[in-house]
Design an enzyme around this catalytic site. Structure first.
Site, PDB file in Angstrom:
ATOM      1  N   ARG A 104       0.885  -1.172   0.000  1.00 45.60           N
ATOM      2  CA  ARG A 104       0.000   0.000   0.000  1.00 45.60           C
ATOM      3  C   ARG A 104       0.916   1.213   0.000  1.00 45.60           C
ATOM      4  NH1 ARG A 104      -5.326   2.042   3.064  1.00 45.60           N
ATOM      5  NH2 ARG A 104      -6.152   0.523   1.603  1.00 45.60           N
ATOM      6  N   HIS A 131      -7.079   1.160  -6.760  1.00 45.22           N
ATOM      7  CA  HIS A 131      -7.365   0.303  -5.598  1.00 45.22           C
ATOM      8  C   HIS A 131      -8.099  -0.956  -6.092  1.00 45.22           C
ATOM      9  CE1 HIS A 131      -7.856  -0.949  -1.604  1.00 45.22           C
ATOM     10  NE2 HIS A 131      -8.636  -0.012  -1.111  1.00 45.22           N
ATOM     11  N   GLN A 134     -10.192  -3.478  -3.769  1.00 44.46           N
ATOM     12  CA  GLN A 134     -11.497  -2.986  -3.344  1.00 44.46           C
ATOM     13  C   GLN A 134     -12.561  -3.292  -4.399  1.00 44.46           C
ATOM     14  OE1 GLN A 134     -12.469  -1.317  -0.287  1.00 44.46           O
ATOM     15  NE2 GLN A 134     -14.389  -2.033  -1.190  1.00 44.46           N
ATOM     16  N   ASP A 219     -16.942   7.918  -2.043  1.00 46.45           N
ATOM     17  CA  ASP A 219     -15.768   7.768  -1.181  1.00 46.45           C
ATOM     18  C   ASP A 219     -15.576   9.109  -0.465  1.00 46.45           C
ATOM     19  OD1 ASP A 219     -13.456   6.803  -0.012  1.00 46.45           O
ATOM     20  OD2 ASP A 219     -12.254   6.813  -1.841  1.00 46.45           O
ATOM     21  N   CYS A 259     -16.454   2.399   0.156  1.00 47.78           N
ATOM     22  CA  CYS A 259     -15.321   1.531   0.498  1.00 47.78           C
ATOM     23  C   CYS A 259     -14.841   1.737   1.938  1.00 47.78           C
ATOM     24  CB  CYS A 259     -14.176   1.734  -0.488  1.00 47.78           C
ATOM     25  SG  CYS A 259     -13.474   3.388  -0.469  1.00 47.78           S
ATOM     26  N   ARG A 287     -13.912  -7.838   1.221  1.00 45.23           N
ATOM     27  CA  ARG A 287     -12.467  -7.640   1.017  1.00 45.23           C
ATOM     28  C   ARG A 287     -11.721  -8.913   1.414  1.00 45.23           C
ATOM     29  NH1 ARG A 287      -9.983  -2.623   1.206  1.00 45.23           N
ATOM     30  NH2 ARG A 287      -8.086  -3.810   0.834  1.00 45.23           N
TER      31      ARG A 287
END
Length: 305
Positions: A104, A131, A134, A219, A259, A287
């Site tokens: 990450r 991402h 996700q 988001d 998310c 996830r």
């Protein structure tokens, strides 16, 4: 290097992506029935975090343990990719000791460079560009609640950020129409838009984006690293809050995703996650399952390659 990486949804074929999310649901069922399934026994995942994380760390670490393996967490204090040691050197050494690496990071180029020098699979756990893990969870969640997303309409409301970029890739790979509603100057990456062609439409009005949509997603307005812009963003994005009234303009069977982490009262109304149309909690859990399917695919492939 024969290792198979997952830096973007484009690293898989549409067929592979669809089987991944179906596999995620199978692994979820095994876990719910208490069936032990440990194909990654004695395999080790290294997890490099340059950015904070709750769900990404938990889901990868728990996932590896449930698959019979282990995960090692490396915080920003433990590794400073490219600061002190070249990324390529890190990748060469770490990939000699580990069976897979999840990163990450900020710059997507960090992932690309690491993967180029790694002999084991590298997974994008989030970068400033994308991402993809996700989106596996999101697509698995849609499939479980509504069936195939092919040919459906999806609305992205808010910032044209890494999640939005990944939704654009998903529109290409999973074959749906995407409408993005964002303020001027906050559009998704132009390269991704160009790649998607007429599959994606950028509009200013969130009501136009959600009209008839089967999935609405958003988001936070201020992502990690943008804190100094927060006040300015709050004012600019205020009309882009997703609330019950906005969802009412979508399809009757719309579902809402986020998310997480969510800032209630900002990008969503205070009550939205409690709305029956919201599937954010299932989405968060998925996830774990989607990434287990991904780990199974990549690590098993590397083992047999």
């Amino acid at each position: 290097m024969s290792a198979r990486h997952f830096l973007s949804l484009m690293d898989c074929t549409p067929q592979e992506l669809n089987s991944l999310i179906r596999r995620g649901t199978e692994l979820k069922d095994l876990r719910n029935r208490g069936v032990r399934y440990e194909p990654l026994r004695s395999r080790v995942l290294g997890m490099i975090f340059e950015k904070a994380s709750t769900r990404t760390r938990l889901s990868f670490e728990a996932g590896m343990i449930q698959l019979g393996g282990q995960a090692i967490f490396l915080s920003p204090r433990d590794t400073q990719l490219g600061r002190g040691e070249p990324i390529s050197d890190c990748a060469i050494v770490m990939s000699r000791m580990l069976d897979a690496v999840m990163i990450r990071t900020f710059a997507h180029s960090t992932l690309v460079e690491f993967a180029a020098h790694s002999r084991v699979p590298v997974i994008n756990g989030l970068s400033d560009d994308l991402h993809p893990c996700q989106l596996l969870a999101d697509m698995q969640t849609f499939l479980e609640h509504r069936g195939s997303i092919q040919g459906k309409t999806v609305a992205w409301i808010g910032d044209g950020n890494n999640m939005c970029n990944t939704y654009i890739e998903a529109a290409i790979q999973f074959d749906f129409q995407l409408r993005v509603a964002c303020p001027e100057g906050y559009e998704p990456n132009a390269d991704f838009l160009a790649q998607a062609g007429d599959r994606v439409k950028v509009v200013r009005d969130p009501r136009e984006a959600v009209a008839g949509a089967h999935l609405v997603s958003t988001d936070v307005w201020t992502s990690m690293g943008q804190e100094e812009e927060a006040l300015q963003r709050l004012a600019l994005f205020a009309p882009y809050q997703v609330n019950k009234a906005l969802l009412d303009l979508a399809a009757d069977d719309v579902i809402f995703m986020h998310c997480l982490p969510a800032h209630r009262g900002e990008e969503i109304s205070v009550d939205l996650l409690d709305d029956p149309r919201s599937v954010a909690w299932d989405q968060a859990e998925n996830r774990l399952h989607a990434q287990k399917a991904l780990l199974e695919l990549l690590v098993e492939h590397a083992h047999h390659a």
